[in-house]
Every structure is written in structure tokens, then in C-alpha cells.
Write an enzyme that holds these catalytic residues in place. Structure first.
Site, mmCIF file in Angstrom:
data_model
loop_
_atom_site.group_PDB
_atom_site.id
_atom_site.type_symbol
_atom_site.label_atom_id
_atom_site.label_comp_id
_atom_site.label_asym_id
_atom_site.label_seq_id
_atom_site.Cartn_x
_atom_site.Cartn_y
_atom_site.Cartn_z
ATOM 1 N N ASP A 127 -6.824 1.114 1.257
ATOM 2 C CA ASP A 127 -6.678 1.143 2.790
ATOM 3 C C ASP A 127 -7.837 0.939 2.831
ATOM 4 O O ASP A 127 -9.121 0.756 1.817
ATOM 5 C CB ASP A 127 -6.430 3.072 2.635
ATOM 6 C CG ASP A 127 -8.004 3.956 2.841
ATOM 7 O OD1 ASP A 127 -8.364 3.020 2.016
ATOM 8 O OD2 ASP A 127 -7.715 4.824 2.668
ATOM 9 N N LYS B 68 0.831 -1.239 -0.062
ATOM 10 C CA LYS B 68 0.185 -0.427 -0.160
ATOM 11 C C LYS B 68 0.616 1.187 -0.152
ATOM 12 O O LYS B 68 0.795 2.119 -0.631
ATOM 13 C CB LYS B 68 -1.195 -0.050 1.169
ATOM 14 C CG LYS B 68 -1.618 0.566 1.323
ATOM 15 C CD LYS B 68 -2.794 1.177 2.384
ATOM 16 C CE LYS B 68 -2.208 2.113 3.468
ATOM 17 N NZ LYS B 68 -2.500 2.397 4.892
#
Ligand code: SF4
Length: 217
Positions: free
Chosen positions: A144, A125
Site C-alpha cells: 500500500d 493488493k
């Protein structure tokens, strides 16, 4: 499994609605260099971007390159980032990551996902955030908590694991949309499709969203 033409058509519709609703969506962390974005992204875990920006305003005056973070004593760095929460883990990650950058990457942030995810404390991420925003490279979709939740509610993914949600989104949306898609979804998650009590009545996707897992009030 590859997305069907119908699934891609639905995704394109979602994308157009989000684009219309959030035309200016962008990264809300303040940074001037790839390293500053890396540090800000590590600090943003379990913390608001506003808080991170307050902390980095002073942090980036004190620390300039990876060497500065690598050299500082851990307790001092912990103290400098304390108000972002989980400061011990974050300080350790930043320090170890910067030590590796200084020792093995000529004090530069690498521009490939393979090298970034090898750095201590950097997951996929964070790597996607850095590549997409600091280098303009669409390496994937940042998933997220907002992006995961909205993807499931909209029926774009049935997965819980962020990596698997990302795979689904990468199969549904064209690569050129990957970077901005997550900014738009994050904005939508903060303003409308909130974790608790999503504002479905005011949502620009209301007529097409199956609202999977959303309890009607
Ligand atoms: S209709 Fe409701 S569940 Fe669907 S995207 Fe909008 S706010 Fe989220």
C-alpha cells in the site's frame, strides 16, 4: 534482477528491527469470514481502518453472504457505506464482485490469487490481503502507500509502481515473512515513517536507513 546476498542481509536486518519494534503487528480491519475481509478491504481504499470498522460493524449484521450484496439495490448499499468515501465505486465493486461469487464460485471466496484477481474490483493488493489474513496463504507482499514509501526510503526498492515494489520485496524477504512484513511496515508508516515529517530521530531503523528521498529538516 535477483537480489544479491548483501541486499538480502540488509533486508534481514530491516526485518529483525521491524519485528522487535512491532511484534504484535496484524491486520487492523475487523472481520470474521473471508467475505467480510474482502468487503472491508474494498472499503478501506482512501479511508482509515477505524472508519471502516465502524461502518462494517453494522454492515455485517445486515449482509451475511454474497447473495445479500448481489440482491440489494445499489443506492441502498451506497448509503450503507457512504461515510467511507468513494462510496459509489466501492458499492459497485462489492455488488459486482458478490454477484460473480454467487454465480461462479458457489458463494465462496476463492483461495487462489489467479481467481481472486479475476473478480470485479479486486486487484493484486486486495487479493494478497485476503489470502494472507483470511487463509494464511503468502501469495505476495501487500504494497500500500506506506509499504511503497518505506521500501523506497529504506532503499529496498527504487520502484514507484506497487507491483514492481512487491516483486523487489518478494526477492529480498523469505516467503514466510511476506504476510507479517506488510503489517509491520504499515504500522511503522502510521507511527514513525509518516509521509510528511518522518520521525527519523525516534526510528528503530535510524542507524541503517539511507533515508532516500527524505528531506532533512
Ligand atoms: S530513518 Fe526515517 S526514513 Fe528511515 S525508516 Fe526511519 S523514519 Fe523512515
Amino acid at each position: 534482477m535477483a537480489a544479491t546476498a548483501e541486499e538480502r542481509r540488509y533486508a534481514a536486518k530491516v526485518s529483525r528491527r521491524l519485528q522487535r519494534a512491532y511484534p504484535e503487528a496484524a491486520c487492523s480491519l475487523d472481520y470474521r469470514t473471508p467475505l467480510e475481509l474482502l468487503v472491508a478491504t474494498v472499503l478501506s481504499a482512501q479511508c482509515t481502518d477505524e472508519r471502516v470498522n465502524l461502518v462494517t460493524r453494522e454492515l455485517f449484521v445486515k449482509y451475511h453472504g454474497p447473495d445479500d450484496y448481489a440482491r440489494v439495490e445499489l443506492p441502498e448499499l451506497e448509503n450503507d457505506i457512504r461515510s467511507t468515501g468513494f462510496f459509489r465505486n466501492k458499492a459497485k465493486s462489492i455488488k459486482e464482485c458478490c454477484r460473480t461469487l454467487a454465480e461462479s464460485h458457489g458463494s465462496r471466496v476463492p483461495e487462489s490469487i489467479e481467481e481472486l484477481v479475476e473478480l470485479p474490483g479486486i486487484g493484486r493488493k486486495t487479493a494478497n490481503v485476503i489470502l494472507g489474513n483470511a487463509f494464511g496463504v503468502a501469495s505476495g507482499v501487500v504494497v500500500d502507500t506506506h509499504v511503497g514509501r518505506i521500501s523506497r526510503r529504506l532503499g529496498l526498492s527504487a520502484q514507484k509502481n506497487p507491483g514492481k515494489v512487491e516483486e523487489d520485496l518478494m526477492g529480498l524477504f523469505p516467503k514466510k515473512e511476506w504476510i507479517v512484513l506488510s503489517h509491520r511496515m504499515i504500522g511503522h508508516g502510521r507511527l514513525v515513517c509518516t509521509a510528511r515529517s518522518p520521525k527519523c530521530d525516534d526510528c528503530p531503523l535510524a542507524d541503517i536507513c539511507p533515508r532516500i528521498g527524505v528531506e532533512s529538516s
